[in-house]
Design an enzyme around this catalytic site. Structure first.
Site, PDB file in Angstrom:
ATOM      1  N   ASP A 135      85.085   6.272  -8.396  1.00 45.44           N
ATOM      2  CA  ASP A 135      84.899   7.586  -8.490  1.00 45.44           C
ATOM      3  C   ASP A 135      85.637   8.331  -9.444  1.00 45.44           C
ATOM      4  O   ASP A 135      85.066   9.382 -10.392  1.00 45.44           O
ATOM      5  CB  ASP A 135      85.164   8.269  -6.914  1.00 45.44           C
ATOM      6  N   ASN A 162      81.154  11.255  -5.499  1.00 48.10           N
ATOM      7  CA  ASN A 162      80.367  10.307  -6.332  1.00 48.10           C
ATOM      8  C   ASN A 162      79.874   9.195  -5.614  1.00 48.10           C
ATOM      9  O   ASN A 162      78.719   9.012  -5.412  1.00 48.10           O
ATOM     10  CB  ASN A 162      80.704  10.043  -7.619  1.00 48.10           C
ATOM     11  N   ASP A 163      80.696   8.553  -4.859  1.00 46.80           N
ATOM     12  CA  ASP A 163      80.532   7.503  -3.950  1.00 46.80           C
ATOM     13  C   ASP A 163      79.432   7.722  -2.880  1.00 46.80           C
ATOM     14  O   ASP A 163      78.451   7.181  -2.530  1.00 46.80           O
ATOM     15  CB  ASP A 163      81.707   6.845  -3.477  1.00 46.80           C
ATOM     16  N   ILE A 164      79.869   8.856  -2.312  1.00 47.07           N
ATOM     17  CA  ILE A 164      79.091   9.608  -0.888  1.00 47.07           C
ATOM     18  C   ILE A 164      77.851   9.825  -1.520  1.00 47.07           C
ATOM     19  O   ILE A 164      76.595   9.452  -0.679  1.00 47.07           O
ATOM     20  CB  ILE A 164      79.724  10.569  -0.124  1.00 47.07           C
ATOM     21  N   GLY A 167      75.620   6.990  -2.606  1.00 49.03           N
ATOM     22  CA  GLY A 167      74.741   6.691  -1.577  1.00 49.03           C
ATOM     23  C   GLY A 167      73.771   7.391  -1.027  1.00 49.03           C
ATOM     24  O   GLY A 167      72.670   7.075  -0.243  1.00 49.03           O
TER      25      GLY A 167
END
Length: 383
Positions: A135, A162-164, A167
């Site tokens: 991220d 960005n990870d979330i 997803g």
């Protein structure tokens, strides 16, 4: 709420960290049977400490855990059989890793034409596709850290945005692929990536530069385009954010706090006029707010229907009356027996918040159960 929207959809999750597990958790909350495949020692995020200590428990509710050693031929064959019986596969390992075990999309496509295979990566195909990403990495190269920090001191956002969101975009694409499969009978290969997600977040700033020809300025020092859009100190020592943008908000504020003269001041007759005179308006409003403690000023602003917010810390949210009254926090029992609260998905479906049906699983908790189901399917005895 029954049945749940994705009930009957089986998902195999090969993932770790945040991006893949968050994608799987959203699908699981929506009713999918998400089977998390773990190595014999368990997902490594189970054992993280410090700021990463919550990774596993945050994104593992409503899933089943199966231990498979894909380093062995027997394990790879078991994984293959599981995948062939699934609707969706999620993976977010480094490029090429699953291909090494024969678990990549190209290997499965001929035998599983209805499979929806979702790869969650650092970058979509292109010059960067084989780079590893975090991220922080994409926040730095994607402009978000520049916009968040001070000039010359870029800073990552205070969450794994960005990870979330990567997803989440994976979930959006998976649901679109499921709808498409209903029409065509064919599966899809989906890719979602951190870098491109971050670029999507920068769309407003990029468009600003295109439209105006000016360079973006970090939010920490950006000159406000709004008359009042600031943090203020209260008499109780708490900070509060207040926005006074609309004409009706401005009039209500002035009349409530004894500043009717401002309504007749030609310098303040328009929103732009108030922006141009922020240098003396904002100090005046600071003196007004500073006379009230946080609860008192919040009650006044709520009555006036002005946008406002106390500046909370993450731990303050556990006691937030709105979250607790509206079902916004779910209760989990962790593997160590501790009971904690965690945020629910932030939407309502037919009047209901989506619930926790399963606590985060122990390592391989459902291995026997899932493998028995697999054997039943192979022998034709499954329901």
């Amino acid at each position: 709420m029954s049945p749940l929207p994705l009930e009957g959809v089986r998902v195999i999750e090969f993932s770790q960290m945040v991006m893949g597990p968050s994608c799987g958790m959203i699908l699981a909350d929506l009713g999918a049977d998400v089977i998390k495949v773990e190595p014999p020692k368990g997902d490594r995020t189970r054992f993280f400490k410090s700021v990463a200590s919550g990774f596993f428990n945050t994104y593992s509710r409503n899933k089943r855990s199966v231990v498979i050693d894909t380093a062995t031929p027997e394990g790879r064959e078991t994984a293959r059989e599981l995948i062939l019986g699934a609707d969706v596969l999620i993976e977010n390992f480094r490029p090429g890793l699953l291909a090494r075990y024969g678990l990549d999309y190209e290997t499965f496509a001929p035998d599983a034409p209805r499979l929806i295979y979702c790869s969650l990566k650092g970058y979509l195909p292109g010059p960067y596709e084989n780079r590893l990403a975090l991220d922080e990495v994409v926040q730095m190269m994607g402009g978000l850290a520049y916009m968040t920090g001070l000039p010359g001191k870029p800073m990552r956002a205070g969450a794994s945005v960005n990870d979330i969101m990567g997803g989440m975009f994976g979930v959006i694409a998976i649901q679109a692929a499921l709808a498409q499969r209903e029409r065509t009978g064919k599966g899809s290969y989906i890719q979602s990536a951190l870098f491109e997600n971050n670029v999507f977040l920068m769309a407003q700033a990029m468009m600003f530069e295109s439209v105006t020809g000016e360079r973006s300025v970090p939010w920490s020092v950006k000159e406000s385009p709004w008359p009042v859009y600031d943090l203020f100190d209260t008499s109780s020592g708490d900070k509060i954010f207040i926005s006074i943008v609309g004409e009706e908000h401005w009039e209500a504020f002035c009349r409530t706090f004894g500043r009717e003269a401002w309504l007749d001041d030609p310098r303040l007759a328009t929103g732009q006029g108030r922006v141009d005179n922020r240098s003396w308006i904002i100090p005046e409003i600071r003196s007004i707010v500073a006379q009230h403690e946080i609860g008192e000023i919040s009650a006044i602003l709520e009555r006036l229907e002005l946008p406002f917010a106390p500046v909370n810390k993450p731990g303050d949210l556990f006691d937030d009356p709105h979250l607790n009254a509206s079902g916004g926090l779910l209760e989990l029992t962790l593997n160590n027996g501790h009971t904690v609260k965690t945020p629910a998905l932030p939407f309502i479906f037919d009047g209901h918040r989506l619930k926790k049906r399963r606590d985060p699983p122990t390592i391989g908790q459902h291995t026997d159960e899932v493998l028995a189901e697999l054997q039943d399917r192979k022998t034709g005895t499954a329901n």
